[in-house]
Design a protein around this motif. Structure first.
Motif, PDB file in Angstrom:
ATOM      1  N   SER A  31      -2.796  -3.179  -4.754  1.00  0.00           N
ATOM      2  CA  SER A  31      -3.960  -3.406  -5.757  1.00  0.00           C
ATOM      3  C   SER A  31      -5.176  -2.850  -4.916  1.00  0.00           C
ATOM      4  O   SER A  31      -5.686  -1.774  -5.333  1.00  0.00           O
ATOM      5  CB  SER A  31      -4.445  -4.833  -5.927  1.00  0.00           C
ATOM      6  OG  SER A  31      -5.609  -4.786  -6.276  1.00  0.00           O
ATOM      7  N   GLN A  32      -5.137  -3.114  -3.498  1.00  0.00           N
ATOM      8  CA  GLN A  32      -6.183  -2.395  -2.651  1.00  0.00           C
ATOM      9  C   GLN A  32      -5.912  -0.879  -2.536  1.00  0.00           C
ATOM     10  O   GLN A  32      -7.070   0.005  -2.627  1.00  0.00           O
ATOM     11  CB  GLN A  32      -6.456  -3.002  -1.298  1.00  0.00           C
ATOM     12  CG  GLN A  32      -6.718  -4.467  -1.322  1.00  0.00           C
ATOM     13  CD  GLN A  32      -6.876  -5.348  -0.107  1.00  0.00           C
ATOM     14  OE1 GLN A  32      -6.304  -4.887   0.882  1.00  0.00           O
ATOM     15  NE2 GLN A  32      -7.143  -6.526  -0.386  1.00  0.00           N
ATOM     16  N   ALA A  33      -4.955  -0.373  -2.459  1.00  0.00           N
ATOM     17  CA  ALA A  33      -4.819   1.131  -2.232  1.00  0.00           C
ATOM     18  C   ALA A  33      -4.791   1.675  -3.317  1.00  0.00           C
ATOM     19  O   ALA A  33      -5.171   2.910  -3.412  1.00  0.00           O
ATOM     20  CB  ALA A  33      -3.192   1.208  -1.711  1.00  0.00           C
ATOM     21  N   SER A  34      -4.611   1.204  -4.441  1.00  0.00           N
ATOM     22  CA  SER A  34      -4.584   2.056  -5.896  1.00  0.00           C
ATOM     23  C   SER A  34      -5.842   1.627  -6.662  1.00  0.00           C
ATOM     24  O   SER A  34      -6.148   2.428  -7.540  1.00  0.00           O
ATOM     25  CB  SER A  34      -3.576   1.407  -6.905  1.00  0.00           C
ATOM     26  OG  SER A  34      -3.536  -0.008  -6.999  1.00  0.00           O
ATOM     27  N   GLY A  35      -6.750   0.621  -6.368  1.00  0.00           N
ATOM     28  CA  GLY A  35      -7.852   0.376  -6.945  1.00  0.00           C
ATOM     29  C   GLY A  35      -7.427  -0.178  -8.408  1.00  0.00           C
ATOM     30  O   GLY A  35      -8.541  -0.671  -8.900  1.00  0.00           O
ATOM     31  N   ILE A  36      -6.281  -0.912  -8.537  1.00  0.00           N
ATOM     32  CA  ILE A  36      -5.982  -1.292  -9.717  1.00  0.00           C
ATOM     33  C   ILE A  36      -6.235  -3.072  -9.644  1.00  0.00           C
ATOM     34  O   ILE A  36      -5.814  -3.495  -8.456  1.00  0.00           O
ATOM     35  CB  ILE A  36      -4.721  -1.360 -10.207  1.00  0.00           C
ATOM     36  CG1 ILE A  36      -4.345   0.202 -10.455  1.00  0.00           C
ATOM     37  CG2 ILE A  36      -4.480  -2.075 -11.637  1.00  0.00           C
ATOM     38  CD1 ILE A  36      -2.943   0.500 -10.797  1.00  0.00           C
ATOM     39  N   PRO A  37      -6.967  -3.653 -10.422  1.00  0.00           N
ATOM     40  CA  PRO A  37      -7.314  -5.252  -9.950  1.00  0.00           C
ATOM     41  C   PRO A  37      -6.106  -5.852  -9.973  1.00  0.00           C
ATOM     42  O   PRO A  37      -5.016  -5.867 -10.775  1.00  0.00           O
ATOM     43  CB  PRO A  37      -8.176  -5.683 -11.091  1.00  0.00           C
ATOM     44  CG  PRO A  37      -8.675  -4.329 -11.810  1.00  0.00           C
ATOM     45  CD  PRO A  37      -7.709  -3.147 -11.580  1.00  0.00           C
ATOM     46  N   ALA A  41       0.871  -1.194  -0.014  1.00  0.00           N
ATOM     47  CA  ALA A  41       0.033   0.020  -0.110  1.00  0.00           C
ATOM     48  C   ALA A  41       0.833   1.317   0.053  1.00  0.00           C
ATOM     49  O   ALA A  41       0.539   2.213  -0.688  1.00  0.00           O
ATOM     50  CB  ALA A  41      -0.974   0.227   0.982  1.00  0.00           C
ATOM     51  N   HIS A  53       1.209   4.330  -2.788  1.00  0.00           N
ATOM     52  CA  HIS A  53       0.994   5.703  -2.466  1.00  0.00           C
ATOM     53  C   HIS A  53       2.534   6.462  -3.002  1.00  0.00           C
ATOM     54  O   HIS A  53       2.307   7.448  -3.795  1.00  0.00           O
ATOM     55  CB  HIS A  53       1.081   5.821  -0.994  1.00  0.00           C
ATOM     56  CG  HIS A  53       0.940   7.287  -0.345  1.00  0.00           C
ATOM     57  ND1 HIS A  53      -0.004   8.046  -0.622  1.00  0.00           N
ATOM     58  CD2 HIS A  53       2.057   7.897   0.310  1.00  0.00           C
ATOM     59  CE1 HIS A  53       0.407   9.059  -0.105  1.00  0.00           C
ATOM     60  NE2 HIS A  53       1.575   8.987   0.573  1.00  0.00           N
ATOM     61  N   ASP A  63      -3.568  -1.474 -15.746  1.00  0.00           N
ATOM     62  CA  ASP A  63      -4.805  -2.160 -15.883  1.00  0.00           C
ATOM     63  C   ASP A  63      -4.640  -3.373 -14.773  1.00  0.00           C
ATOM     64  O   ASP A  63      -5.741  -3.989 -14.311  1.00  0.00           O
ATOM     65  CB  ASP A  63      -5.142  -2.865 -17.143  1.00  0.00           C
ATOM     66  CG  ASP A  63      -4.950  -2.034 -18.316  1.00  0.00           C
ATOM     67  OD1 ASP A  63      -5.665  -1.218 -18.240  1.00  0.00           O
ATOM     68  OD2 ASP A  63      -4.140  -2.272 -19.194  1.00  0.00           O
TER      69      ASP A  63
END
Ligand code: SF4
Length: 485
Positions: free
Chosen positions: A309-315, A281, A285, A292
């Motif tokens: 992935s969770q911090a950036s929203g990228i799958p 995470a 940042h 993608d």
């Protein structure tokens, strides 16, 4: 020295060893085997157990994986009678991979026998060993653990515990060790607490283990970490704890959180999986990428990739599949065959990668040769862009505290700038977590350069423990076969 050279030839870092000990429990030998099985990731070349039963020590020490040596119906496990045992799983660095170096090592001393299993590396082993040999000591192995045994044997102290403490006062370096005598189980961490050692109990019987995952496999209870510089002694009458080495500031190995420890372990009060996710995470940042997919280099990159992935929203996608049934690439003897070893271990998942901009997450870059091949593999599978993010700062320096690393001139980050590294491994962008970011992810505000909380020497070059052998131009991680024998 060829075994030595080979041990440093791979493109990943290796923890040297895992240790385990249990006192006063029926079936102690078999329980130790189970504990070692959970610690297999800390060393895959050999394993050994010493138990104590009715006046005698019983040793089973063999090359290979714990499951292969001590598996179902193994006569080795059946031999390990008694209620007290210690064990060791080994990755060969200090002392090479000869069978005689497999721990626990055992010796008969004035006052009784002692078996010792050690995780770490002594940084004055060469100097001590040379002196002992000059004084007439005859070494059976090339392991630095035997240096501790010789020093213990020569101590004038009255009890075995005091002899061991006397010996440890003479050594420098990183060590978490367990020792077994006829009447005692002893656990010790070096004054800086570089390598982990936890204390647990099963049905009231005390256990020492390198990591808490070795307690979980037995259904044992976690009690606490052994403190840096602490000597804990169990007898049938109870427990005693000493701090005989003077007060030092703890410098736990920060790389345990990044890579070495198992993610389901809790060491030094922190769950390793959560720490790795926090690192990912933090990396998202600090070094975002337009992409993608987030794809881990399995398995060690998985928790950090989830965090990214969770911090950036990228799958998050499993864009690379790891074959778990392949031997480690480092044992291959030539560059050509080692090259094939990388392909055998990782295969790209074309269906996930084709046409995608990929953030690739790995725990570290060592020589860079594996990273380069993985990047090429991902591109060959159709990825349109590859952005490499690394869950550690650049690894620029060798470790002398129990982790197998190449000479620093073989470390890519020692030789190249980040831009040059990006070009070498063939990525569209490359970024490493910052040192302050790494400290933040493991619960600190930042790295205090005057008093860093962890050992981070392989990134910073700030070595907390004196390195007498290195100053003498003698690598204490090297075998003594040539120099002494
Ligand atoms: Fe850990 Fe690196 Fe320190 Fe070695 S030098 S103990 S790998 S942080």
């Amino acid at each position: 020295m060829s075994e030595l050279t080979d041990s440093h030839a791979g493109d990943s870092l290796h923890e040297e060893c895992g240790v385990f000990g249990i006192f006063g429990h029926h079936g102690a030998g078999a329980l130790t085997v189970l504990g070692l099985h959970a610690l297999q990731h800390r060393g895959q070349e050999a394993a050994g157990v010493v138990s104590y039963d009715h006046g005698q020590f019983i040793a089973e020490r063999h090359p290979g994986l714990v499951g292969d040596i001590f598996g179902k119906n193994s006569p080795h496990t059946a031999n390990l009678k008694g209620d007290n045992a210690i064990g060791h799983t080994r990755y060969s660095t200090a002392g090479g991979s000869a069978v005689r170096n497999i721990q626990p090592l055992f010796a008969d001393l004035t006052g009784g026998g002692i078996a010792i299993a050690h995780n770490g590396n002594l940084t004055n082993a060469y100097a001590l060993r040379s002196k002992l040999v000059q004084d007439g000591a005859i070494f059976q192995s090339t392991s630095d653990t035997e240096v501790i045994i010789h020093l213990t044997a020569r101590s004038n102290e009255a009890t075995v515990v005091d002899k061991l403490i006397d010996a440890l006062k003479q050594v420098e370096g990183a060590y978490s060790l367990v020792a077994l005598t006829a009447k005692k189980l002893i656990g010790v961490r070096d004054p800086y607490g570089v390598r982990p050692l936890v204390l647990g109990k099963l049905d009231g019987a005390p256990i020492f283990a390198s990591e808490s995952c070795a307690l979980d496999i037995l259904g044992a209870e976690f009690v606490r970490d052994v403190e840096p510089g602490e000597v804990v002694v169990f007898t049938k009458d109870g427990v005693e704890s000493y701090f005989p080495f003077g007060k030092k500031k703890s410098r736990f190995c920060i790389f345990e959180y990044i890579y070495f420890a198992r993610p389901d372990s809790t060491v030094e009060g922190q769950n390793v999986y959560q720490a790795r996710k926090a690192i990912g995470a933090q990396l998202a940042h600090e070094a975002p990428a337009v992409a993608d997919l987030v794809v881990p280099v399995p398995d060690s990159g998985v928790p950090a990739a989830l965090g990214f992935s969770q911090a950036s929203g990228i799958p998050f996608e499993l864009g690379i599949i790891r074959n778990h049934y392949v031997g480690r690439t480092f044992i291959e003897p030539t560059d050509g065959i080692r090259h094939l070893g990388v392909r055998r271990k990782h295969n790209p998942n074309r269906a996930a990668l084709e046409g995608k901009r990929v953030v690739l997450i790995d725990d570290s870059i060592v020589r860079g040769t594996t990273s380069k091949k993985i990047v090429q593999m991902v591109r060959d599978a159709g990825a349109s862009e590859v952005h490499f993010r690394v869950a550690s700062p650049p690894t620029k320096h060798s470790c002398f505290y129990g982790v197998d690393t190449p000479n620093e001139h073989a470390l890519l980050a020692h030789e190249m700038s980040v831009a040059e590294m990006a070009k070498f491994i063939g990525v569209d962008s490359l970024a490493f977590i910052t040192m302050d970011g790494l400290y933040r992810a493991v619960g600190e505000q930042r790295r205090d350069p005057a008093a860093p909380k962890f050992c981070d020497a392989c990134f910073s070059g700030d070595y907390p423990i004196r390195m007498t052998d290195a100053d003498l131009n003698k690598d204490s991680q090297l075998s003594f076969l040539v120099e002494v024998v």
